[in-house]
Design an enzyme around this catalytic site. Structure first.
Site, PDB file in Angstrom:
ATOM      1  N   ASN A 210       0.851  -1.193   0.000  1.00 57.57           N
ATOM      2  CA  ASN A 210       0.000   0.000   0.000  1.00 57.57           C
ATOM      3  C   ASN A 210       0.888   1.245   0.000  1.00 57.57           C
ATOM      4  O   ASN A 210       2.107   1.139  -0.019  1.00 57.57           O
ATOM      5  CB  ASN A 210      -0.954  -0.029   1.199  1.00 57.57           C
ATOM      6  CG  ASN A 210      -0.192  -0.098   2.501  1.00 57.57           C
ATOM      7  OD1 ASN A 210       0.472   0.846   2.900  1.00 57.57           O
ATOM      8  ND2 ASN A 210      -0.260  -1.250   3.170  1.00 57.57           N
ATOM      9  N   ASP A 279      -4.491  -6.488   5.281  1.00 58.17           N
ATOM     10  CA  ASP A 279      -5.553  -7.313   5.886  1.00 58.17           C
ATOM     11  C   ASP A 279      -5.621  -8.682   5.218  1.00 58.17           C
ATOM     12  O   ASP A 279      -6.174  -9.624   5.776  1.00 58.17           O
ATOM     13  CB  ASP A 279      -6.904  -6.612   5.730  1.00 58.17           C
ATOM     14  CG  ASP A 279      -6.968  -5.354   6.579  1.00 58.17           C
ATOM     15  OD1 ASP A 279      -6.428  -5.374   7.699  1.00 58.17           O
ATOM     16  OD2 ASP A 279      -7.547  -4.342   6.117  1.00 58.17           O
ATOM     17  N   LYS A 289       8.832 -17.584 -10.378  1.00 56.75           N
ATOM     18  CA  LYS A 289       8.094 -16.487 -11.010  1.00 56.75           C
ATOM     19  C   LYS A 289       6.893 -17.046 -11.780  1.00 56.75           C
ATOM     20  O   LYS A 289       7.039 -18.017 -12.535  1.00 56.75           O
ATOM     21  CB  LYS A 289       9.042 -15.740 -11.959  1.00 56.75           C
ATOM     22  CG  LYS A 289       8.395 -14.551 -12.607  1.00 56.75           C
ATOM     23  CD  LYS A 289       9.316 -13.894 -13.622  1.00 56.75           C
ATOM     24  CE  LYS A 289       8.528 -12.844 -14.385  1.00 56.75           C
ATOM     25  NZ  LYS A 289       9.188 -12.439 -15.612  1.00 56.75           N
ATOM     26  N   PHE A 324      -3.993   3.458  14.676  1.00 57.72           N
ATOM     27  CA  PHE A 324      -4.259   4.512  13.693  1.00 57.72           C
ATOM     28  C   PHE A 324      -5.390   4.044  12.797  1.00 57.72           C
ATOM     29  O   PHE A 324      -5.631   2.836  12.685  1.00 57.72           O
ATOM     30  CB  PHE A 324      -2.991   4.814  12.868  1.00 57.72           C
ATOM     31  CG  PHE A 324      -1.977   5.571  13.682  1.00 57.72           C
ATOM     32  CD1 PHE A 324      -1.242   4.934  14.664  1.00 57.72           C
ATOM     33  CD2 PHE A 324      -1.786   6.924  13.491  1.00 57.72           C
ATOM     34  CE1 PHE A 324      -0.337   5.621  15.454  1.00 57.72           C
ATOM     35  CE2 PHE A 324      -0.873   7.632  14.263  1.00 57.72           C
ATOM     36  CZ  PHE A 324      -0.153   6.979  15.242  1.00 57.72           C
ATOM     37  N   LYS A 338     -13.263   0.692  15.448  1.00 58.21           N
ATOM     38  CA  LYS A 338     -11.939   0.053  15.616  1.00 58.21           C
ATOM     39  C   LYS A 338     -11.468   0.181  17.056  1.00 58.21           C
ATOM     40  O   LYS A 338     -10.924  -0.766  17.631  1.00 58.21           O
ATOM     41  CB  LYS A 338     -10.907   0.692  14.666  1.00 58.21           C
ATOM     42  CG  LYS A 338     -11.153   0.353  13.201  1.00 58.21           C
ATOM     43  CD  LYS A 338     -10.189   1.082  12.269  1.00 58.21           C
ATOM     44  CE  LYS A 338     -10.791   1.143  10.869  1.00 58.21           C
ATOM     45  NZ  LYS A 338      -9.998   1.900   9.906  1.00 58.21           N
ATOM     46  N   LYS A 342     -11.037  -3.379  18.825  1.00 58.21           N
ATOM     47  CA  LYS A 342      -9.648  -3.769  19.096  1.00 58.21           C
ATOM     48  C   LYS A 342      -9.261  -3.500  20.538  1.00 58.21           C
ATOM     49  O   LYS A 342      -8.148  -3.830  20.960  1.00 58.21           O
ATOM     50  CB  LYS A 342      -8.709  -3.051  18.118  1.00 58.21           C
ATOM     51  CG  LYS A 342      -9.095  -3.320  16.649  1.00 58.21           C
ATOM     52  CD  LYS A 342      -8.046  -2.892  15.650  1.00 58.21           C
ATOM     53  CE  LYS A 342      -8.601  -2.950  14.224  1.00 58.21           C
ATOM     54  NZ  LYS A 342      -7.599  -3.125  13.193  1.00 58.21           N
TER      55      LYS A 342
HETATM   56  N1  CTP Z   1      -3.879  -3.227  11.944  1.00 59.13           N
HETATM   57  C1  CTP Z   1      -3.229  -4.306  12.472  1.00 59.13           C
HETATM   58  N2  CTP Z   1      -3.260  -5.506  11.834  1.00 59.13           N
HETATM   59  C2  CTP Z   1      -3.923  -5.642  10.682  1.00 59.13           C
HETATM   60  C3  CTP Z   1      -4.598  -4.541  10.132  1.00 59.13           C
HETATM   61  C4  CTP Z   1      -4.549  -3.333  10.784  1.00 59.13           C
HETATM   62  O1  CTP Z   1      -2.605  -4.178  13.527  1.00 59.13           O
HETATM   63  N3  CTP Z   1      -3.919  -6.810  10.075  1.00 59.13           N
HETATM   64  C5  CTP Z   1      -3.845  -1.966  12.688  1.00 59.13           C
HETATM   65  C6  CTP Z   1      -3.205  -0.802  11.954  1.00 59.13           C
HETATM   66  O2  CTP Z   1      -1.812  -0.757  12.221  1.00 59.13           O
HETATM   67  C7  CTP Z   1      -3.918   0.400  12.546  1.00 59.13           C
HETATM   68  C8  CTP Z   1      -5.292  -0.145  12.876  1.00 59.13           C
HETATM   69  O3  CTP Z   1      -5.168  -1.557  12.932  1.00 59.13           O
HETATM   70  O4  CTP Z   1      -3.306   0.825  13.737  1.00 59.13           O
HETATM   71  C9  CTP Z   1      -6.373   0.216  11.902  1.00 59.13           C
HETATM   72  O5  CTP Z   1      -5.964  -0.114  10.592  1.00 59.13           O
HETATM   73  P1  CTP Z   1      -6.868   0.261   9.324  1.00 59.13           P
HETATM   74  O6  CTP Z   1      -6.209  -0.271   8.104  1.00 59.13           O
HETATM   75  O7  CTP Z   1      -7.276   1.699   9.367  1.00 59.13           O
HETATM   76  O8  CTP Z   1      -8.205  -0.532   9.594  1.00 59.13           O
HETATM   77  P2  CTP Z   1      -8.503  -2.068   9.633  1.00 59.13           P
HETATM   78  O9  CTP Z   1      -8.615  -2.498  11.053  1.00 59.13           O
HETATM   79  O10 CTP Z   1      -7.549  -2.829   8.776  1.00 59.13           O
HETATM   80  O11 CTP Z   1      -9.971  -2.128   9.028  1.00 59.13           O
HETATM   81  P3  CTP Z   1     -10.454  -1.707   7.531  1.00 59.13           P
HETATM   82  O12 CTP Z   1      -9.333  -2.094   6.612  1.00 59.13           O
HETATM   83  O13 CTP Z   1     -11.687  -2.462   7.334  1.00 59.13           O
HETATM   84  O14 CTP Z   1     -10.672  -0.216   7.586  1.00 59.13           O
END
Ligand code: CTP
Length: 396
Positions: A210, A279, A289, A324, A338, A342
């Site tokens: 990303n 995620d 490859k 975050f 969240k 969490k």
């Molecule tokens: N995070 C994490 N582990 C993951 C995904 C996210 O620890 N597998 C943490 C990120 O580091 C951040 C927080 O969760 O501190 C929120 O991440 P974000 O990408 O905004 O949201 P998600 O929880 O992944 O949910 P969504 O993608 O549905 O918005």
């Protein structure tokens, strides 16, 4: 923030002394008062007149001025300093200070000051790696009022390549700025920051990632350090400039980051989960490859572990955790979900669609969410945001 701050700058006999002209310029531009003291060798490399012109102040050159005026001057400089900076600092001055030797104007003034002393080593790589020099550096670091700046790696004036270059003037200026700007509220505390974008491998050539640059995480790490914390960064892929001197653990994919966090997290008082963790990751990673064919292809993805959720469930007593949240819509509603799901103390939420906020920018617009509070911050630099986020977490 630096207006009116009194900096005493010690210059010693390293060829890097020319770079300190730029440091003086940055300090004067930001409103500091700069008094310079040059050792005899420094004044042979660069004319004190140049330093006086830049600092708009008399430059003290050495013990030749050992007169009644000298005695008053060195004590008055020692007393007036908000911060004492030695840049460049040779092996000689480091050795002298570490062993309590005060035999010229600079070493005498250093010995007499109660101000924090920031030292930017500059020497040939073989000198820098000499165990005697390293022991002296270690000894000085063990005192609360000495900060040894990390040395750079690169080509040296002597033709050697290695560690020992003086930190860049702009970096030294930023260390000075942070040192004088933030209260030491994290003294004795350990801070863990994750940052950057994880990279999920599809095959040996491709990966899913990303846009996270790592800037926000680095800002949290640097400000925490300036606030007195012992900081560790778990870093995935970043495009931002990596701050020198941070204790960094490199990771690749989400699984890697999870394993490293699980291994480390218990040792920390504060955790900032600024990394953009994938995620989903490919169900399998091809060993070779993947060759193209005429038709379309599908990559099957599986869920990764949610690291922040793990931390929320397993946090140790007294440990405080900040996550975050990045959204393109319904920022507050989604981020609050969240925070609850969490089970963490705080979420720093930002909308990537707002002007001046999001990936790779130097600024951000953050809303801080805690169980019973919502605080919207205006557009700020990421460093300013970092200070606000840290300060809020400390208060909980
Ligand atoms: N995070 C994490 N582990 C993951 C995904 C996210 O620890 N597998 C943490 C990120 O580091 C951040 C927080 O969760 O501190 C929120 O991440 P974000 O990408 O905004 O949201 P998600 O929880 O992944 O949910 P969504 O993608 O549905 O918005």
């Amino acid at each position: 923030m630096l207006k009116g701050k009194k900096i005493v700058l010690g210059l010693t006999g390293s060829i890097a002394v020319y770079k300190s002209c730029e440091l003086i310029r940055l300090l004067i531009k930001s409103g500091c008062e700069v008094d310079a003291i040059m050792t005899k060798s420094a004044s042979e490399l660069i004319r004190p007149y140049i330093i006086e012109e830049l600092s708009r102040s008399r430059c003290i050159t050495d013990t030749f001025e050992r007169t009644a005026v000298f005695d008053v001057k060195h004590i008055s400089l020692a007393k007036k300093a908000d911060l004492f900076v030695i840049a460049p600092a040779t092996a000689n001055i480091i050795g002298k200070i570490a062993n309590g030797i005060a035999d010229d104007m600079l070493s005498t003034t250093v010995m007499a000051t109660k101000a924090v002393k920031m030292i930017a080593p500059a020497m040939n790589p073989d000198m820098y790696s000499n165990p005697i020099v390293q022991n002296n550096i270690k000894k000085l670091s063990s005192y609360d009022d000495y900060i040894i700046l990390p040395s750079g790696v690169g080509d040296m004036a002597c033709g050697d390549v290695g560690k020992g270059r003086m930190a860049e003037p702009e970096d030294i200026f930023n260390y000075i700025k942070r040192e004088l700007s933030y209260p030491k509220l994290l003294k004795g505390k350990r801070v863990l920051v994750t940052c950057g974008a994880t990279m999920e491998p599809i095959d040996p050539v491709r990966f899913i990632t990303n846009h996270s640059s790592g800037k926000m995480g680095f800002a949290i790490a640097e400000v925490s350090e300036a606030m007195g914390a012992d900081v560790t960064v778990i870093k995935a892929n970043t495009t931002a400039k990596i701050p020198a001197g941070l204790n960094i653990l490199n990771v690749g994919c989400a699984r890697d980051m999870f394993e490293t966090v699980k291994r480390e997290y218990k040792n920390f008082d504060y955790i900032f989960m600024a990394a953009a963790v994938a995620d989903y990751t490919p169900l399998t990673t091809a060993k070779d490859k993947i060759k193209k064919s005429d038709g379309d292809m599908t990559v099957v993805l599986k869920r990764t572990d949610d690291i922040l959720e793990f931390l929320g469930k397993n946090k140790t007593s007294g440990q405080k955790i900040c996550g975050f949240s990045m959204e393109t819509r319904d920022l507050i509603e989604n981020s609050r979900k969240k925070l609850e799901k969490k089970n963490v103390h705080m979420i720093a939420a930002n909308s990537i669609v707002s002007e001046g906020s999001g990936f790779g920018t130097d600024t951000n617009i953050i809303t801080i969410l805690t169980k019973d509070k919502k605080r919207e911050l205006p557009l700020m630099t990421k460093e300013e945001c970092a200070f606000e986020i840290i300060s809020e977490l400390i208060k909980i």
